[in-house]
Scaffold this motif. Structure first.
Motif, PDB file in Angstrom:
ATOM      1  N   SER A  91      -3.536  10.761  -1.837  1.00 31.68           N
ATOM      2  CA  SER A  91      -3.364   9.883  -0.671  1.00 31.68           C
ATOM      3  C   SER A  91      -4.262   8.663  -0.810  1.00 31.68           C
ATOM      4  O   SER A  91      -4.761   8.112   0.176  1.00 31.68           O
ATOM      5  CB  SER A  91      -3.704  10.628   0.626  1.00 31.68           C
ATOM      6  N   GLY A  92      -4.470   8.257  -2.045  1.00 25.26           N
ATOM      7  CA  GLY A  92      -5.395   7.148  -2.314  1.00 25.26           C
ATOM      8  C   GLY A  92      -4.924   5.837  -1.692  1.00 25.26           C
ATOM      9  O   GLY A  92      -3.727   5.568  -1.617  1.00 25.26           O
ATOM     10  N   ASN A  93      -5.885   5.042  -1.269  1.00 21.15           N
ATOM     11  CA  ASN A  93      -5.593   3.741  -0.660  1.00 21.15           C
ATOM     12  C   ASN A  93      -5.323   2.707  -1.763  1.00 21.15           C
ATOM     13  O   ASN A  93      -5.956   1.658  -1.831  1.00 21.15           O
ATOM     14  CB  ASN A  93      -6.774   3.314   0.218  1.00 21.15           C
ATOM     15  N   SER A  94      -4.372   3.059  -2.644  1.00 17.56           N
ATOM     16  CA  SER A  94      -4.074   2.230  -3.813  1.00 17.56           C
ATOM     17  C   SER A  94      -3.213   1.039  -3.402  1.00 17.56           C
ATOM     18  O   SER A  94      -2.453   1.113  -2.438  1.00 17.56           O
ATOM     19  CB  SER A  94      -3.364   3.066  -4.882  1.00 17.56           C
ATOM     20  N   ILE A  95      -3.343  -0.039  -4.156  1.00 17.59           N
ATOM     21  CA  ILE A  95      -2.705  -1.306  -3.796  1.00 17.59           C
ATOM     22  C   ILE A  95      -1.950  -1.870  -4.997  1.00 17.59           C
ATOM     23  O   ILE A  95      -2.497  -1.938  -6.105  1.00 17.59           O
ATOM     24  CB  ILE A  95      -3.787  -2.342  -3.390  1.00 17.59           C
ATOM     25  N   LEU A  96      -0.703  -2.285  -4.778  1.00 16.05           N
ATOM     26  CA  LEU A  96       0.020  -3.099  -5.758  1.00 16.05           C
ATOM     27  C   LEU A  96      -0.106  -4.544  -5.291  1.00 16.05           C
ATOM     28  O   LEU A  96       0.223  -4.861  -4.143  1.00 16.05           O
ATOM     29  CB  LEU A  96       1.489  -2.690  -5.836  1.00 16.05           C
ATOM     30  N   ARG A  97      -0.584  -5.403  -6.191  1.00 17.44           N
ATOM     31  CA  ARG A  97      -0.867  -6.789  -5.813  1.00 17.44           C
ATOM     32  C   ARG A  97      -0.095  -7.776  -6.688  1.00 17.44           C
ATOM     33  O   ARG A  97      -0.567  -8.176  -7.758  1.00 17.44           O
ATOM     34  CB  ARG A  97      -2.362  -7.083  -5.934  1.00 17.44           C
ATOM     35  N   PRO A  98       1.111  -8.178  -6.266  1.00 14.50           N
ATOM     36  CA  PRO A  98       1.767  -9.285  -6.959  1.00 14.50           C
ATOM     37  C   PRO A  98       0.977 -10.574  -6.702  1.00 14.50           C
ATOM     38  O   PRO A  98       0.670 -10.904  -5.548  1.00 14.50           O
ATOM     39  CB  PRO A  98       3.145  -9.363  -6.297  1.00 14.50           C
ATOM     40  N   ILE A  99       0.649 -11.291  -7.793  1.00 12.82           N
ATOM     41  CA  ILE A  99      -0.147 -12.522  -7.691  1.00 12.82           C
ATOM     42  C   ILE A  99       0.652 -13.702  -8.229  1.00 12.82           C
ATOM     43  O   ILE A  99       1.308 -13.597  -9.268  1.00 12.82           O
ATOM     44  CB  ILE A  99      -1.451 -12.426  -8.524  1.00 12.82           C
TER      45      ILE A  99
ATOM     46  N   GLY B 244       0.821  -1.208   0.000  1.00 14.75           N
ATOM     47  CA  GLY B 244       0.000   0.000   0.000  1.00 14.75           C
ATOM     48  C   GLY B 244       0.855   1.257   0.000  1.00 14.75           C
ATOM     49  O   GLY B 244       2.087   1.199  -0.035  1.00 14.75           O
ATOM     50  N   ARG B 245       0.195   2.386   0.045  1.00 12.89           N
ATOM     51  CA  ARG B 245       0.900   3.669   0.029  1.00 12.89           C
ATOM     52  C   ARG B 245       1.642   3.878   1.355  1.00 12.89           C
ATOM     53  O   ARG B 245       1.111   3.596   2.426  1.00 12.89           O
ATOM     54  CB  ARG B 245      -0.108   4.808  -0.187  1.00 12.89           C
ATOM     55  N   GLU B 246       2.856   4.384   1.252  1.00  4.37           N
ATOM     56  CA  GLU B 246       3.621   4.743   2.443  1.00  4.37           C
ATOM     57  C   GLU B 246       3.144   6.122   2.912  1.00  4.37           C
ATOM     58  O   GLU B 246       3.260   7.103   2.170  1.00  4.37           O
ATOM     59  CB  GLU B 246       5.116   4.796   2.105  1.00  4.37           C
ATOM     60  N   ILE B 247       2.583   6.179   4.110  1.00  7.27           N
ATOM     61  CA  ILE B 247       2.098   7.455   4.657  1.00  7.27           C
ATOM     62  C   ILE B 247       2.659   7.635   6.067  1.00  7.27           C
ATOM     63  O   ILE B 247       3.004   6.654   6.723  1.00  7.27           O
ATOM     64  CB  ILE B 247       0.549   7.532   4.684  1.00  7.27           C
TER      65      ILE B 247
END
Length: 312
Positions: A165-173, A101-104
């Protein structure tokens, strides 16, 4: 068949803006999907991220499970095989995955709904390469949203302060090799994405299929240097279905191909958690009256949907 879903050169957003915006908007109105080439993300950056992701999935099961957060809805870290289930599907998907997720900062007003990332200490470079790809796809997604904003009569920077500040997700599958021929499960059941847009980088094998408006399944295997970008349910709702969130799936390959693993890395671009998803006035017409009189926050919508797919 695959050529029916267009692939567009995003450098034209700078050199031939009006035509590019029109073509991109038309592709999304029809398909909800498009390929984006000349995106500027170096292949070496993508390969380095894939290498660390594959190294993680190759770890022993008990090691991977140390990074699973029970009750966390899969928001960060590892989600084991056999958990996620497409909405209305009887069978779980044949996949395991990781969420970045985003680093905040810890004092961010979003910290409560955006937990800190986990980083597997067994894989050197995981954080550097994983988060590097996250940032590159976040920037590319912002460019695509700028073009779509122009296409529906909004200012080019309309989405900028709503996704920063979106709750965006990188998803390696990781889809493991399939060893039995008669299983009812598929690698990813028919579904729509939850977020604004999804950017899919370098799927390592065929299998992605997109459902056309006529109801047929169209395979979409892109060239190596093309990132597939599709509309999610939040943008469909915001635009009153001007941009459809198209049903898609990942089917099991035939024969020997099924015995090979498949890897893919989607980036789910989300708005800021407190963004109010309220139908844009510019998308309401006599022919297309508002379908959603009640607005909902991005976080409220996300939680509703995570329950449906059995992640919460």
């Amino acid at each position: 068949m695959a050529s029916r879903i267009p692939t567009l050169d995003i450098t034209r957003f700078d050199t031939d803006r009006e035509a590019f915006v029109a073509e991109l908007g038309a592709a999304y109105r029809e398909w909800g999907f498009a390929g984006i080439c000349n995106h500027g993300i170096p292949q070496a950056k993508i390969d380095a991220a894939y290498d660390v992701f594959k190294a993680f999935f190759a770890l022993p099961e008990e090691t991977k499970k140390r990074y699973h957060v029970p009750g966390g809805g899969g928001a960060r870290g590892y989600t084991p095989f056999g958990v996620e289930t497409a909405k209305d599907s009887k069978h779980f998907d044949l996949k395991e995955f990781w969420h970045i997720g985003r680093e905040i900062p810890d004092d961010s007003k979003y910290r409560e709904v955006m937990p800190p990332n986990l980083w597997p200490e067994e894989v050197p470079g995981f954080r550097e390469h994983g988060y590097g790809l996250y940032q590159a796809l976040d920037q590319l997604g912002s460019r695509v949203l700028s073009a779509l904003a122009l296409h529906i009569g909004l200012p080019e920077n309309y989405f900028a302060d709503k996704t920063d500040s979106g709750n965006s997700i990188l998803r390696p599958i990781h889809y493991p090799p399939i060893t039995a021929d008669d299983i009812p499960n598929v690698r990813a059941g028919a579904h729509e994405d939850i977020n604004l847009i999804t950017l899919l980088v370098g799927a390592s094998a065929a299998g992605l299929e997109v459902k056309s408006k006529q109801g047929e399944w169209v395979p979409f295997t892109s060239d190596a240097d093309t990132i597939v970008v599709n509309i999610g349910d939040m943008l469909q709702r915001l635009t009153n279905h001007v941009y459809p969130s198209t049903t898609h799936r990942v089917v099991n390959p035939p024969g020997e191909e099924a015995r090979k693993p498949r890897y893919s890395v989607p980036f789910f671009l989300h708005p800021n958690p407190d963004f109010l998803i309220d139908v844009l006035p510019s998308t309401i017409t006599a022919d297309n009256p508002s379908r959603y009189p009640e607005p909902i926050t991005a976080q409220g919508y996300l939680e509703e949907r995570l329950r449906e797919i059995k992640l919460k």
